[in-house]
Design an enzyme around this catalytic site. Structure first.
Site, PDB file in Angstrom:
ATOM      1  N   ASP A 131       0.810  -1.222   0.000  1.00  0.00           N
ATOM      2  CA  ASP A 131       0.000   0.000   0.000  1.00  0.00           C
ATOM      3  C   ASP A 131       0.843   1.272   0.000  1.00  0.00           C
ATOM      4  OD1 ASP A 131       0.964  -0.433   2.575  1.00  0.00           O
ATOM      5  OD2 ASP A 131      -0.997  -0.747   3.479  1.00  0.00           O
ATOM      6  N   ASN A 165      -7.601  -3.058  14.348  1.00  0.00           N
ATOM      7  CA  ASN A 165      -8.994  -3.410  14.061  1.00  0.00           C
ATOM      8  C   ASN A 165      -9.077  -4.599  13.106  1.00  0.00           C
ATOM      9  OD1 ASN A 165      -8.196  -2.274  11.659  1.00  0.00           O
ATOM     10  ND2 ASN A 165      -9.591  -0.523  11.743  1.00  0.00           N
ATOM     11  N   HIS A 200      -7.262  -4.996  10.319  1.00  0.00           N
ATOM     12  CA  HIS A 200      -7.000  -4.734   8.897  1.00  0.00           C
ATOM     13  C   HIS A 200      -5.689  -5.340   8.432  1.00  0.00           C
ATOM     14  CE1 HIS A 200      -4.982  -0.682  10.033  1.00  0.00           C
ATOM     15  NE2 HIS A 200      -4.073  -1.269   9.295  1.00  0.00           N
ATOM     16  N   GLU A 258      -9.628  -1.911   5.473  1.00  0.00           N
ATOM     17  CA  GLU A 258     -10.307  -1.665   6.744  1.00  0.00           C
ATOM     18  C   GLU A 258     -11.524  -2.575   6.877  1.00  0.00           C
ATOM     19  OE1 GLU A 258      -8.958   0.117   8.948  1.00  0.00           O
ATOM     20  OE2 GLU A 258      -8.217   2.050   8.208  1.00  0.00           O
TER      21      GLU A 258
HETATM   22  C1  GLP Z   1      -0.664   0.203   8.705  1.00  0.00           C
HETATM   23  C2  GLP Z   1      -0.242  -0.565   7.472  1.00  0.00           C
HETATM   24  C3  GLP Z   1      -0.395  -2.063   7.638  1.00  0.00           C
HETATM   25  C4  GLP Z   1       0.226  -2.464   8.958  1.00  0.00           C
HETATM   26  C5  GLP Z   1      -0.530  -1.818  10.106  1.00  0.00           C
HETATM   27  C6  GLP Z   1       0.042  -2.180  11.470  1.00  0.00           C
HETATM   28  O1  GLP Z   1      -1.983   0.596   8.691  1.00  0.00           O
HETATM   29  N1  GLP Z   1      -0.935  -0.165   6.270  1.00  0.00           N
HETATM   30  O2  GLP Z   1       0.198  -2.730   6.546  1.00  0.00           O
HETATM   31  O3  GLP Z   1       0.188  -3.854   9.103  1.00  0.00           O
HETATM   32  O4  GLP Z   1      -0.444  -0.428   9.950  1.00  0.00           O
HETATM   33  O5  GLP Z   1       1.116  -1.339  11.780  1.00  0.00           O
HETATM   34  P1  GLP Z   1       2.194  -1.650  12.862  1.00  0.00           P
HETATM   35  O6  GLP Z   1       3.007  -2.785  12.339  1.00  0.00           O
HETATM   36  O7  GLP Z   1       3.013  -0.395  12.968  1.00  0.00           O
HETATM   37  O8  GLP Z   1       1.486  -1.997  14.110  1.00  0.00           O
END
Ligand code: GLP
Length: 235
Positions: free
Chosen positions: A64, A128, A130, A135
């Site tokens: 993304d 959440n 995702h 989402e």
């Molecule tokens: C973001 C990214 C995801 C990631 C998530 C969790 O929203 N788009 O790909 O897995 O956050 O982030 P973190 O690893 O910092 O907890």
């Protein structure tokens, strides 16, 4: 099939994921590696940077990118990947959705994914549930699309920005169907803030309200979690 590995901490988690990647390179089954951003994969990327593994014949595709941010923006995911991986460990080609163009970025990315089917996808997990930036409520049929980030995701990601107002509200993300096409998947998740999402992903109903729950239907998923992230799993 979901294989759940409970590790001591993220360092060990990164090492376990690294070994799986190394094994896939050794057997010649890894040509396209799907990558993720966020803090979760950092220990894995460090293992890779410090290794002598060669990725110059491997193509990477990222999940993304924020809409409106380009590779010069320190908060863009392209920039993040350069800093944490690509500068030290160049791949043959590295793709990230183009945040600087309109929704044609999605068609362009779907085309790229078609030409380079993912052998192994690395995933983190949102609080959440995702995955990527898909989402809750995102269709399981979705391919690369433009998403509106939820308040909870903006809140979680604001730590990377100076001010909460600076966090983009939209992103381009590979869809759930795009992720499910990967031949194998490694999802890592650490810490208590992920424990609810982890429990629902592994033991809950498969529902679009918990995007990661679809992984129960994938044939080859490895879930790597620490004790804290595993703390709400029912025996
Ligand atoms: C973001 C990214 C995801 C990631 C998530 C969790 O929203 N788009 O790909 O897995 O956050 O982030 P973190 O690893 O910092 O907890």
């Amino acid at each position: 099939m979901m294989r759940v590995l409970i590790v001591k901490d993220e360092l060990e988690g990164g090492r376990v994921a690294f070994d799986q990647i190394k094994g896939a390179i050794a057997t010649g089954s890894l040509h396209v590696l799907g990558l993720a951003t966020g803090s979760t994969p950092l220990s894995l990327y460090k293992e890779i940077r410090n290794s002598d593994l060669d990725f110059s014949n491997i193509i990477s595709v990222n999940l993304d990118e924020y809409v409106g941010l380009g590779e010069e923006d320190a908060q863009s995911y392209r920039y993040f990947m350069k800093e944490n991986l690509f500068n030290d460990k160049p791949f043959k080609e590295s793709y990230v959705p183009n945040g600087l163009i309109g929704e044609e970025a999605c068609d362009e990315y779907n085309q790229i994914l078609e030409e380079h089917p993912i052998d192994l996808q690395i995933l983190g997990l949102g609080r959440n549930g995702h995955i990527g930036f898909n989402e809750p409520g995102t269709s399981f049929e979705s391919e690369t699309h433009k998403v509106q980030l939820t308040a909870s995701t903006i809140e979680a990601n604001k730590r990377f920005f100076e001010r909460a107002e600076d966090v983009p509200t939209e992103a381009y993300s590979m869809g759930i169907a795009s992720i499910m096409k990967a031949k194998s998947i490694i999802l890592m998740s650490y810490g208590e803030s992920k424990a609810d999402a982890v429990q629902k992903m592994i033991q809950g109903e498969v529902t679009e309200e918990v995007p990661a729950s679809i992984l129960q239907n994938h044939k080859d998923v490895t879930i790597i979690i620490d004790e804290a992230a595993a703390s709400k799993l029912k025996k």
